[in-house]
Design an enzyme around this catalytic site. Structure first.
Site: not given
Ligand code: RIB
Length: 298
Positions: A215, A241-242, A277
């Site tokens: 979590g 994470g992004d 991806g």
């Molecule tokens: O957080 C994932 C990303 O880390 C990938 O897309 C890669 O490009 C790196 O920047």
């Protein structure tokens, strides 16, 4: 509007049974390219999973790798300010994804390294901007200069301190929100102890820690909030994470509190693990809401 200043990479991805150990060669399987880069992934997550107007400042090479990155950001509706550099290739990332959905990533920054403090000038007026979202795939002096400019105009500054590196006190003092995973937390805190001990050493008003399948938690106003993980069967955790970062900041900009934003971001991040991806795995705002309404998780 939310502003992202950061990286874009074309991800070269191979799936394999496991991630190679040092010195080991692994015979992988299928190979694909995906649009990635932490900055661009977070911009797409803000726009698609968060449903907020998003602008991105990004540096790209004058080459064929740039086109799919621009196309993905455009398709998400991200408004772009592109610095085009002739002497560096577009950023690339070399990723091995294992059968248990973990990854190992090596980034060749290329044009991302050319983003400079004065590249913010075209966006000097940030009156329409509520948050600036930064990462560490562009030079630290640029990240710091952008944070200073945003702070001066009352824009909230959010840093996802990835990839991990120790941060100068000057930059930490400019942050409203810091988002890290456990490894990044230890590096920023310069401490190998518990999460609580690390959090005590970082003097940023809100610190969010993502904990993967355990979590996420946040320390805000001296209180620690916990968010359980949403159960999913992961296919590829790249970009999860992004997605969390983008969805979290978007939720705050919609007026949600930190606890609500943690829940929203955790759901979006979990869904991102179920597709291959980086940008290709980011769920829509509607998909996140449906998942939140149907999920048995907290
Ligand atoms: O957080 C994932 C990303 O880390 C990938 O897309 C890669 O490009 C790196 O920047």
């Amino acid at each position: 509007m939310i502003l992202v200043a950061g990286s874009a990479n074309l991800d070269f991805v191979v799936r394999a049974s496991h991630i190679p150990a040092p010195g080991e060669t692994v015979l992988g399987r299928d190979f694909k390219t995906f649009s990635g880069g932490k900055g661009a992934n977070q911009a797409v997550a803000l726009a698609i999973a968060g449903g907020v107007a998003t602008t991105m400042i990004v540096s790209l090479g004058n080459d064929a790798f740039a086109a799919p990155l621009e196309a993905s950001l455009n398709a998400a509706g991200v408004r772009l300010h592109i610095k085009r550099v002739a002497d560096q290739p577009t950023g690339t990332a070399f990723i091995c994804v294992s059968d248990d959905a973990e990854n190992a990533i090596t980034v060749a920054p290329g044009a991302n390294d050319s983003l400079r403090p004065d590249d913010m000038i075209p966006l000097a007026d940030l009156a329409q901007c509520s948050h600036l979202l930064l990462q560490l795939e562009t030079p630290l002096p640029t990240v710091t200069a952008f944070a200073i400019a945003a702070r001066q105009q009352g824009v909230k500054v959010v840093l996802n301190a990835a990839p991990a590196q120790s941060l100068p006190g000057e930059l930490l003092a400019l942050l409203d929100i810091l988002i890290v995973n456990e490894g990044e937390l230890a590096v920023v805190a310069n401490h190998a102890g518990s999460i609580e001990e690390c959090l005590e050493r970082i003097h940023v008003p809100c610190v969010v820690v993502t904990l993967g399948s355990r979590g996420a938690c946040a320390r805000v106003d001296g209180q620690v909030l916990k968010q359980a993980a949403f159960p999913v069967t992961p296919v590829d955790t790249t970009g999860a994470g992004d997605t969390f970062c983008g969805a979290f900041v978007a939720a705050l900009s919609h007026g949600q509190n930190v606890a609500q934003a943690l829940r929203q971001a955790s759901a979006a991040g979990a869904l991102a693990c179920t597709k291959p991806g980086a940008q290709s795995s980011i769920p829509t705002h509607a998909e996140v809401q449906t998942f939140l309404n149907s999920s048995i998780a907290p």
